[in-house]
Design a protein around this motif. Structure first.
Motif, PDB file in Angstrom:
ATOM      1  N   LEU A  22      23.613  41.194  -2.865  1.00  0.00           N
ATOM      2  CA  LEU A  22      23.075  40.463  -1.933  1.00  0.00           C
ATOM      3  C   LEU A  22      21.849  39.312  -1.912  1.00  0.00           C
ATOM      4  O   LEU A  22      21.722  38.844  -1.391  1.00  0.00           O
ATOM      5  CB  LEU A  22      21.898  41.375  -1.864  1.00  0.00           C
ATOM      6  N   LEU A  23      21.571  39.213  -3.099  1.00  0.00           N
ATOM      7  CA  LEU A  23      20.994  37.249  -3.568  1.00  0.00           C
ATOM      8  C   LEU A  23      21.564  36.620  -2.999  1.00  0.00           C
ATOM      9  O   LEU A  23      20.889  35.510  -2.884  1.00  0.00           O
ATOM     10  CB  LEU A  23      20.578  38.036  -4.866  1.00  0.00           C
ATOM     11  N   ILE A  24      22.369  36.787  -3.838  1.00  0.00           N
ATOM     12  CA  ILE A  24      23.527  35.243  -3.190  1.00  0.00           C
ATOM     13  C   ILE A  24      24.035  35.473  -1.882  1.00  0.00           C
ATOM     14  O   ILE A  24      23.913  34.235  -1.060  1.00  0.00           O
ATOM     15  CB  ILE A  24      25.116  36.181  -4.219  1.00  0.00           C
ATOM     16  N   ARG A  25      24.312  36.524  -1.614  1.00  0.00           N
ATOM     17  CA  ARG A  25      24.783  36.126   0.156  1.00  0.00           C
ATOM     18  C   ARG A  25      23.788  36.084   1.326  1.00  0.00           C
ATOM     19  O   ARG A  25      23.725  35.461   2.235  1.00  0.00           O
ATOM     20  CB  ARG A  25      24.797  37.922   0.460  1.00  0.00           C
ATOM     21  N   LYS A  37      19.762  24.639 -10.181  1.00  0.00           N
ATOM     22  CA  LYS A  37      20.102  25.401 -11.495  1.00  0.00           C
ATOM     23  C   LYS A  37      19.097  26.866 -11.624  1.00  0.00           C
ATOM     24  O   LYS A  37      19.878  27.340 -12.822  1.00  0.00           O
ATOM     25  CB  LYS A  37      19.614  24.266 -12.548  1.00  0.00           C
ATOM     26  N   ALA A  38      18.253  26.279 -10.949  1.00  0.00           N
ATOM     27  CA  ALA A  38      17.020  28.005 -10.376  1.00  0.00           C
ATOM     28  C   ALA A  38      18.188  29.029 -10.614  1.00  0.00           C
ATOM     29  O   ALA A  38      17.665  29.690 -11.241  1.00  0.00           O
ATOM     30  CB  ALA A  38      15.732  27.555 -10.372  1.00  0.00           C
ATOM     31  N   PHE A  39      18.936  29.024  -9.398  1.00  0.00           N
ATOM     32  CA  PHE A  39      19.068  29.434  -8.805  1.00  0.00           C
ATOM     33  C   PHE A  39      20.314  30.391  -9.410  1.00  0.00           C
ATOM     34  O   PHE A  39      20.437  31.782  -9.517  1.00  0.00           O
ATOM     35  CB  PHE A  39      20.219  29.377  -7.727  1.00  0.00           C
ATOM     36  N   VAL A  42      18.851  32.745 -12.276  1.00  0.00           N
ATOM     37  CA  VAL A  42      18.377  34.133 -11.833  1.00  0.00           C
ATOM     38  C   VAL A  42      19.654  35.135 -11.708  1.00  0.00           C
ATOM     39  O   VAL A  42      19.944  35.996 -12.443  1.00  0.00           O
ATOM     40  CB  VAL A  42      17.554  33.950 -10.022  1.00  0.00           C
ATOM     41  N   VAL A  43      20.762  34.331 -11.006  1.00  0.00           N
ATOM     42  CA  VAL A  43      22.078  35.292 -11.301  1.00  0.00           C
ATOM     43  C   VAL A  43      22.768  35.418 -12.226  1.00  0.00           C
ATOM     44  O   VAL A  43      22.726  36.559 -12.306  1.00  0.00           O
ATOM     45  CB  VAL A  43      23.000  34.418 -10.339  1.00  0.00           C
ATOM     46  N   ASP A  78      33.256  39.788  -6.516  1.00  0.00           N
ATOM     47  CA  ASP A  78      32.621  39.423  -5.832  1.00  0.00           C
ATOM     48  C   ASP A  78      31.912  39.185  -5.908  1.00  0.00           C
ATOM     49  O   ASP A  78      31.566  38.022  -4.818  1.00  0.00           O
ATOM     50  CB  ASP A  78      31.973  41.130  -5.579  1.00  0.00           C
ATOM     51  N   LEU A  79      31.549  39.167  -6.886  1.00  0.00           N
ATOM     52  CA  LEU A  79      30.223  37.103  -6.658  1.00  0.00           C
ATOM     53  C   LEU A  79      31.015  36.067  -6.782  1.00  0.00           C
ATOM     54  O   LEU A  79      31.032  35.434  -6.024  1.00  0.00           O
ATOM     55  CB  LEU A  79      29.966  37.102  -8.001  1.00  0.00           C
ATOM     56  N   ASN A  80      32.598  35.786  -7.158  1.00  0.00           N
ATOM     57  CA  ASN A  80      33.232  34.670  -6.978  1.00  0.00           C
ATOM     58  C   ASN A  80      33.403  34.658  -6.040  1.00  0.00           C
ATOM     59  O   ASN A  80      34.243  33.700  -5.005  1.00  0.00           O
ATOM     60  CB  ASN A  80      34.238  34.591  -8.375  1.00  0.00           C
TER      61      ASN A  80
END
Length: 101
Positions: A22-25, A37-39, A42-43, A78-80
């Motif tokens: 959800l963080l990425i979505r 780079k900060a994001f 975090v991931v 899923d993240l990829n």
């Protein structure tokens, strides 16, 4: 000490995995995802924390050996896919913008 069921532990881990997705979505600015780079940090931190939780769950016997690796692999896949979808949408938007100009 109260017993924790494996089913409950897996549910908690899956909730954490969904939180990371959800963080990425929810990151609508794909430019930030690709260049911030900060994001990425975090991931990466979230993924590291999740992997430690999974390892701990395996060590105490809440997850069967290998089950945790399957969870990690599924989350990474899923993240990829989320990243791929965001990049494709960004490319499509760029293409449409160039046609409008």
């Amino acid at each position: 000490m109260e017993q924790i069921s494996s089913k409950y532990a897996v549910e908690l881990l899956l909730e954490d995995a969904n939180r990371i997705k959800l963080l990425i979505r929810n990151q609508h600015n794909s430019l930030c995802i690709s260049q911030c780079k900060a994001f990425e940090e975090v991931v990466d931190t979230q993924m590291y924390g999740f992997s430690r939780q999974v390892l701990y769950a395996e060590k105490i016997g809440v997850l069967k050996r290998g089950e945790g690796q399957k969870m990690l692999s599924a989350l990474e896949a899923d993240l990829n896919q989320l990243y791929t979808d965001l990049y494709e949408n960004r490319s499509q938007d760029s293409l449409e913008s160039s046609w409008e100009a």
